[in-house]
Scaffold this active site. Structure first.
Site, short mmCIF file in Angstrom:
data_model
loop_
_atom_site.label_atom_id
_atom_site.label_comp_id
_atom_site.label_asym_id
_atom_site.label_seq_id
_atom_site.Cartn_x
_atom_site.Cartn_y
_atom_site.Cartn_z
CG HIS A 121 24.75 16.33 -18.35
ND1 HIS A 121 23.97 16.88 -17.38
CD2 HIS A 121 25.77 15.70 -17.70
CE1 HIS A 121 24.48 16.63 -16.19
NE2 HIS A 121 25.57 15.92 -16.35
CD GLU A 124 27.60 12.01 -18.09
OE1 GLU A 124 27.73 11.79 -16.86
OE2 GLU A 124 27.84 13.12 -18.61
CG HIS A 125 23.06 12.15 -15.05
ND1 HIS A 125 22.90 12.40 -13.70
CD2 HIS A 125 24.01 13.01 -15.48
CE1 HIS A 125 23.71 13.39 -13.34
NE2 HIS A 125 24.39 13.78 -14.41
CD GLU A 201 25.18 17.62 -12.70
OE1 GLU A 201 26.32 17.66 -13.19
OE2 GLU A 201 24.36 16.73 -12.99
#
Length: 520
Positions: A121, A124-125, A201
């Site tokens: 993840h 992905e950012h 997040e």
């Protein structure tokens, strides 16, 4: 990639193929350019019992119509594998001049190295931080300037990037995605800053939400020993140790043509898409190679007896109960059998007209919510039954009532009209999914990335139309039989016990549990 709220899951069955039909509107943030799929309104039926012998004519007629629709290929997709191993799938839809372009990498949170949870993840950012050709936020800026929307999401078995845009801008998005497939450039300051974004997040979406924290702990219990048991966003202590070297290593190991599936759906011609793909993606050498057989993961620890998790927490307004059964991998359990399980689980508890809901909520009044779904995956899947007690009803009493209801369903089966209604609803969902090019692209990509074939996607309605009640019940009993272990979770308001009556707020404060942690 964005810090938007977790995708809202529909209560009906998120099985392997149909799962992607159900989550697309939340995951893909469909722009105003695209048609919105209308909701399918369920007509409340008369309560049915397993002794019902005949299928009502209206249901039989609807099923016959859906079966006739199922006789043709679901999408009419075309595919091609480029010389470098990249798979390209095209679904033509000329109703609107828009296109959904998606790149699916067959790597996700379940493929992360030990003690590096969250790296899939995090990368992905970082994929939005630029290349030598598109610096900084130029990627998303170019998409926006051309009237499109872009984003990405990470799950356990895949990471996907997408753009929804006018069809005549397809060459732009293919050039941009091909560029960052192997051309990503990461500055140390970018990785440090973005890691803090991901940590925040996690803090806002998980650490500050008792429901999500409980779901994370529950999943870890269900999938003990398997990487499905760790959160996609990563464990807090491991997440904060990630750095640029981790991201670069993961990128080089997993981002290359043969690991990718490009899906294009919309107002395009397949021949034109294949030509564009060859001119953009086709020029990238595949230096790493991809072998699905090497994605070997440990099996989850078998569920023996009833593994339990009971928590109470401040901020929880209403008690909730859930129970899961592990389902073997499709290659072991059988893909057709998995689809029968999906159908029967939906028939049993996938809607407010299902026997599980009607018995617990409507007839006995012990619950304000009750349902069931099957969540398929590349590896072991999960069948979950969930319920929330009505005001004045304890978790202990609710659990006993759920146990009796499930025992009766496993013994007697479901009524023919209940099964036919579920079948018709599933087939209708597939039809409605074709109203949106983003739904179509998501369905194809998610299925292919978790082991399905394009041929099975096209013929899925035919197989669902042919599933018998006996086949569905055989699959259900194989998973939920008395010799099968379970995992049970109970979440309570602070200070409340399992034998205490639920508070009055229980009537309005309950949301269905989610089975998996796809994050943007």
């Amino acid at each position: 990639m964005s810090a938007s709220p977790s995708p809202v899951r529909r209560r009906s069955r998120p099985g392997r193929l149909v799962a992607s039909l159900l989550v697309t509107s939340a995951l893909l943030a469909v722009p105003v350019l695209l048609p919105v799929t209308p909701a399918l309104a369920a007509t409340p039926p008369t309560a049915a019992t397993p002794s019902s012998a005949a299928t009502p004519p209206s249901i039989a007629a609807a099923t016959a119509t859906a079966a006739a629709e199922a006789a043709t290929p679901l999408l009419g997709a075309k595919s091609r594998v480029l010389e470098n191993g990249l798979t390209v799938v095209v679904v033509e839809d000329h109703r609107m001049p828009v296109v959904s372009h998606m790149v699916w990498y067959r790597v996700g949170a379940a493929d992360e190295p030990a003690r590096r949870s969250g790296i899939a993840h995090f990368l992905e950012h970082l994929m939005f931080k630029g290349t030598e050709q598109t610096s900084g936020d130029e990627f998303s800026r170019l998409i926006a300037e051309n009237g499109g929307r872009d984003n990405a999401f990470t799950s356990y078995d895949y990471t996907a990037y997408y753009q929804n845009i006018a069809a005549d801008r397809l060459d732009l998005v293919m050039r941009l995605e091909a560029d960052r497939m192997t051309g990503l450039r990461l500055r140390p300051e970018d990785t440090r800053t973005e890691l803090q974004v991901v940590i925040e997040e996690r803090r806002s979406r998980t650490d500050n939400d008792p429901q999500t924290r409980f779901g994370e702990a529950y999943r870890a219990m269900v999938y003990a020993g398997h990487p499905y048991g760790r959160p996609v966003i990563g464990w807090p202590d491991e997440l904060k140790t990630l750095d640029r070297e981790d991201a670069v290593a993961f990128y080089k190991a997993h981002y290359h043509p043969s690991a990718a599936i490009v899906v294009v759906a919309g107002d395009v011609r397949a021949a034109d898409v294949f030509r564009l793909a060859a001119e953009t993606y086709g020029r990238i050498p595949d230096t790493a190679g991809f072998d699905e057989a090497k994605r070997v993961r440990p099996a989850p620890a078998p569920l023996v007896g009833d593994r339990r998790l009971v928590q109470d927490a401040a901020g929880v307004a209403s008690p909730s109960w859930r129970r899961s059964w592990l389902v073997p991998r499709a290659e072991v359990f059988g893909r057709d059998r998995e689809e029968a399980l999906d159908l029967m689980t939906f028939a049993m508890g996938g809607s407010s007209t299902s026997p599980l809901y009607r018995r617990l909520v409507v007839d006995e009044g012990v619950a304000v919510q009750a349902g069931a779904y099957y969540a398929g995956a590349r590896d072991e899947g999960q069948l979950m039954v969930y319920a929330a007690p009505a005001p004045g009803v304890s978790i202990t009493r609710l659990e006993a009532a759920v146990g009796r209801a499930l025992a009766d369903i496993l013994k007697q089966g479901v009524a023919p009209d209940v099964l036919e209604r579920a079948r018709t609803r599933m087939l209708a969902d597939a039809v409605y999914a074709r109203d949106s090019v983003s739904s179509t692209a998501n369905m194809v990509g998610a299925a292919l990335a978790t082991g399905e074939t394009l041929e099975r996607i096209e013929t899925w309605p035919q197989r669902v139309a042919a599933i018998t009640g006996d086949q569905g019940m055989e699959a259900l009993r194989a998973v939920m039989g008395p010799d099968q272990g379970t995992a049970t979770g109970v979440l309570l308001p602070e200070g409340l016990g399992v034998d205490d009556p639920a508070p009055a707020v229980a009537a309005t404060a309950v949301t269905p549990p989610s089975s998996e942690g796809t994050v943007h």
